[in-house]
Design an enzyme around this catalytic site. Structure first.
Site, PDB file in Angstrom:
ATOM      1  N   ASP A 173       0.856  -1.221   0.123  1.00  0.00           N
ATOM      2  CA  ASP A 173      -0.109  -0.076  -0.015  1.00  0.00           C
ATOM      3  C   ASP A 173       0.819   1.352   0.135  1.00  0.00           C
ATOM      4  O   ASP A 173       0.440   2.117  -0.606  1.00  0.00           O
ATOM      5  CB  ASP A 173      -0.953   0.104   1.084  1.00  0.00           C
ATOM      6  CG  ASP A 173      -1.876  -1.036   1.323  1.00  0.00           C
ATOM      7  OD1 ASP A 173      -2.021  -1.819   0.198  1.00  0.00           O
ATOM      8  OD2 ASP A 173      -2.626  -1.066   2.286  1.00  0.00           O
ATOM      9  N   GLU A 405       1.295  -8.030  12.016  1.00  0.00           N
ATOM     10  CA  GLU A 405       1.145  -8.182  10.402  1.00  0.00           C
ATOM     11  C   GLU A 405       2.392  -7.825   9.668  1.00  0.00           C
ATOM     12  O   GLU A 405       2.552  -8.342   8.722  1.00  0.00           O
ATOM     13  CB  GLU A 405       0.035  -6.598  10.322  1.00  0.00           C
ATOM     14  CG  GLU A 405      -0.332  -6.530   8.779  1.00  0.00           C
ATOM     15  CD  GLU A 405      -1.054  -5.001   8.496  1.00  0.00           C
ATOM     16  OE1 GLU A 405      -1.367  -4.440   9.829  1.00  0.00           O
ATOM     17  OE2 GLU A 405      -1.354  -4.951   7.697  1.00  0.00           O
TER      18      GLU A 405
HETATM   19  C1  DGY Z   1      -5.880  -0.726   4.310  1.00  0.00           C
HETATM   20  O1  DGY Z   1      -6.863  -0.193   4.757  1.00  0.00           O
HETATM   21  O2  DGY Z   1      -4.741  -0.321   4.659  1.00  0.00           O
HETATM   22  C2  DGY Z   1      -5.980  -1.744   3.336  1.00  0.00           C
HETATM   23  O3  DGY Z   1      -4.676  -2.655   3.486  1.00  0.00           O
HETATM   24  C3  DGY Z   1      -6.195  -1.496   2.129  1.00  0.00           C
HETATM   25  O4  DGY Z   1      -6.383  -2.661   1.271  1.00  0.00           O
END
Ligand code: DGY
Length: 439
Positions: A173, A405
């Protein structure tokens, strides 16, 4: 070792069971991510296949049920009305696309196409092959349609490489790779309430200004009812991503092999084979950077490569894309920049680059899904020792820092008690650790 292994597997199973929802899908992490995500669901199904085959099948089924009539599979399926996540379905408005699912609310963007190679993995993992083959038979055409969607709608110059139009489509992201693109844009300042930073420390998440960019790209897509051709023409973000295309190539191969098992389907196999050859050739020609000794992203909007090394640069190993010689160069690049003794493999972004940040999401931390692919790729190319290091580093991080994560790649973080970053009890970390421990 054996007790330790059993112990982690049991903890991982608890994480996955707690995140499994009544609707037959698994949330990535309670609080932070309350819906079903496309690539998460694939990695999760691999872990589930080791101990709960019904859940593994459900995971795939619920994702594919939300497929659009044009073959598109969305990045988030909003199975429930939960307002603890931003931006929700009311912002994304998938209903704007004439072929979107009438039954499921979703985003109008996708994520890396992992589902086909996941189906093949599920088949390899389970004992009852016949039962799994029957399941796959019922799902495989949907996955094939998704690949046809990519080749027919996401490759405007007919190159064999598909585009992504949003950083959230990449899965990585807030990678520093996108900073070059943000520099070309000047979106309005949006007024909105962030939800992610109520769950996770803001220092580990993207900035408000980055979110303005993310929302602005979606607004442009929405103004054009998520029409792919219009997006290709107008989106300020239009990228050929090595990770995304490597996943497509890996999944093409899995689809062809699965179809061959079933017999028939010659047309489909021929279509996949033709595109596979074009894709691999274009990938090696266009995304390889000789000077860096790595694969890089290509910015189609500004017609130039984005010359930074990230863990996405190494994902082609998993898909068998580089020649032996090129793989050697790539692995050397990885070990030179990412592989110092003071670090765990493998940082998500080049630790020698000044944009590197070891705590911030995709700007440097180690991710278990990337390590899982890297481990498999390295093994496939014969780098047994480095593969073992990736496997052991992953296990050590999870065992000590928790089922988080993402993780700090530095062995010495300067902090007395280490902890992972981002969402806790994170599903794909749990799922893939089970697979790494078994494999
Ligand atoms: C977030 O909300 O950061 C998600 O990873 C988007 O897919």
């Amino acid at each position: 070792m054996y007790v330790m292994k059993e112990n982690i597997i049991n903890r991982a199973i608890n994480v996955l069971d707690a995140n499994f929802q009544k609707g037959g899908f698994t949330i990535p992490s309670k609080g932070l991510y309350p819906f079903q995500w496309k690539w998460d669901s694939g990695f999760i199904a691999v872990g589930l296949a080791h101990y709960n085959i019904d859940h593994a099948k459900k995971e795939i089924e619920t994702l594919l049920n939300a497929q659009w009539d044009n073959g598109f599979i969305p990045h988030i399926v909003f199975h429930t009305d939960d307002d603890s996540y931003f931006p929700g379905h009311d912002f994304h408005r998938s209903d704007l696309h004439p072929l979107s699912s009438k039954k499921y609310k979703s985003t109008g963007m996708t994520q890396p196409p992992v589902t086909a190679f996941v189906l093949q993995d599920m088949l390899n993992i389970v004992d009852d092959k016949e039962d799994m083959l029957n399941f796959i038979k019922g799902q495989i055409d949907k996955v094939y349609d998704n690949h046809v969607y990519f080749y027919e709608n996401r490759d405007p110059q007919n190159e064999g490489l598909v585009y992504i139009y949003h950083n959230w489509e990449s899965g990585t992201d807030n990678s520093p790779v996108w900073d070059d693109i943000w520099d070309t844009m000047n979106p309005p300042e949006y007024t909105f309430e962030r939800k992610d930073t109520t769950h996770v420390d803001a220092s580990q998440r993207p900035s408000k200004r980055e979110y303005d960019h993310y929302l602005y790209i979606i607004d442009i897509a929405k103004q054009n009812n998520y029409d792919d051709a219009k997006i290709a023409e107008l989106s300020p973000f239009l990228v050929q991503d090595p990770l995304f295309n490597a996943m497509l190539i890996k999944s093409n191969k899995a689809l062809m092999e699965l179809y061959e098992l079933f017999g028939g389907n010659e047309d489909k196999i021929a279509y996949l084979r033709k595109n596979q050859e074009r894709s691999i050739a274009a990938f090696n020609q266009k995304l390889w950077d000789n000077e860096l000794g790595a694969y890089v992203h290509y910015d189609m909007r500004n017609d130039k490569p984005i010359r930074h090394v990230s863990s996405s640069s190494f994902s082609p190993l998993f898909a068998g894309i580089p020649s032996k010689e090129r793989a050697e160069v790539l692995v050397n690049t990885m070990m030179d920049r990412f592989g110092g003794d003071d670090k765990y493999l493998c940082a998500s972004f080049d630790p020698t680059d000044n944009r590197f940040n070891p705590r911030k999401y995709w700007r440097g931390p180690v991710w278990i899904n990337m390590n899982w692919m890297l481990y498999r790729g390295l093994k496939e190319y014969g780098y047994k020792e480095i593969a073992a290091r990736v496997q052991n580093d992953s296990i050590e991080l999870v065992e000590r820092d928790g089922f988080f994560e993402y993780f700090d790649c530095r062995k010495d973080t300067g902090e007395e008690i280490r902890k992972g970053y981002g969402g806790d009890n994170f599903s794909w970390t749990a799922a893939l650790i089970i697979d790494l421990l078994k494999g």
